[in-house]
Design an enzyme around this catalytic site. Structure first.
Site, PDB file in Angstrom:
ATOM      1  N   GLU A 292       1.746   1.074  -6.346  1.00  0.00           N
ATOM      2  CA  GLU A 292       2.412   0.921  -5.050  1.00  0.00           C
ATOM      3  C   GLU A 292       3.900   0.635  -5.230  1.00  0.00           C
ATOM      4  O   GLU A 292       4.339   0.149  -6.274  1.00  0.00           O
ATOM      5  CB  GLU A 292       1.749  -0.203  -4.240  1.00  0.00           C
ATOM      6  CG  GLU A 292       2.375  -0.478  -2.885  1.00  0.00           C
ATOM      7  CD  GLU A 292       2.381   0.704  -1.916  1.00  0.00           C
ATOM      8  OE1 GLU A 292       2.988   1.747  -2.222  1.00  0.00           O
ATOM      9  OE2 GLU A 292       1.789   0.567  -0.822  1.00  0.00           O
TER      10      GLU A 292
ATOM     11  N   HIS B  24      -6.370   3.773  -1.202  1.00  0.00           N
ATOM     12  CA  HIS B  24      -7.439   2.800  -1.418  1.00  0.00           C
ATOM     13  C   HIS B  24      -8.022   2.315  -0.093  1.00  0.00           C
ATOM     14  O   HIS B  24      -7.411   2.433   0.964  1.00  0.00           O
ATOM     15  CB  HIS B  24      -6.914   1.600  -2.217  1.00  0.00           C
ATOM     16  CG  HIS B  24      -5.828   0.851  -1.509  1.00  0.00           C
ATOM     17  ND1 HIS B  24      -6.072  -0.049  -0.487  1.00  0.00           N
ATOM     18  CD2 HIS B  24      -4.488   0.900  -1.656  1.00  0.00           C
ATOM     19  CE1 HIS B  24      -4.938  -0.546  -0.047  1.00  0.00           C
ATOM     20  NE2 HIS B  24      -3.952   0.025  -0.736  1.00  0.00           N
TER      21      HIS B  24
END
Length: 186
Positions: free
Chosen positions: A84, A10
């Site tokens: 994550e 990201h």
């Protein structure tokens, strides 16, 4: 067309900029991160990426949407196993301020590399099977991507994964390490 798979980290967040461990804390992109995502989309234009997926976290979802907008590509549902790494009590802390002793004391509360691979590898293989013949890009996160990249490479790599970095996945190697009973020797 042959199936292809890539992971992309990201774009930047304010916590990335400050050196904070984000983990699963849902932090949005900052303006730099949005610019990175749009720029990456323009860079990737014409390379055949036709499906953008992402972890459920806002920073990954927005990055995928911005890239897809530039590519004119389809987006799909969140890929929860590519979230994550959980950093437990260290989330929100500035990495440089966490001592080795403190990190060691909470190690048992952090998600292990094995746990990351146990959730991520089957998901990647399933996506490849479900979307055979497509070029799939999944927006994920630095720690999760490092663990996958290192397992594919057969050992720990010195460098991290930068915001907006793309990692092409060798599908044959992915199948090999997914079949290995202990791909983590890091």
């Amino acid at each position: 067309m042959d199936t292809a798979l890539a992971l992309v980290r990201h774009g930047q967040t304010d916590w990335n900029l400050a050196g904070r461990l984000q983990g699963r804390t849902d932090i949005e992109l900052n303006d730099t991160g949005r610019h990175q995502a749009r720029s990456l989309g323009r860079f990737l234009k014409g390379r055949g990426w036709d499906l953008l997926l992402a972890s459920p976290l806002a920073r990954a979802q927005e990055t995928a949407a911005l890239i897809a907008e530039q590519l004119g590509a389809e987006t799909g549902p969140a890929v929860h196993p590519l979230i994550e790494r959980s950093f437990g009590p260290l989330e929100g802390r500035i990495m440089a301020e966490v001592s080795d002793l403190e990190a060691a004391e909470v190690q048992h509360e952090l998600e292990t590399h094995r746990q990351i691979l146990d959730r991520a590898l089957p998901a990647l293989l399933q996506l490849v099977q479900e979307h055979e013949g497509r070029r799939i890009m999944i927006v994920s996160h630095g720690a999760t991507m490092r663990v996958i990249r290192d397992a594919l490479a057969g050992g720990k790599q010195a460098q991290g994964v930068d915001n907006g970095e793309v990692i092409d996945i060798d599908l044959e190697r992915l199948e090999e390490i997914a079949a290995d009973t202990d791909p983590v020797r890091l």
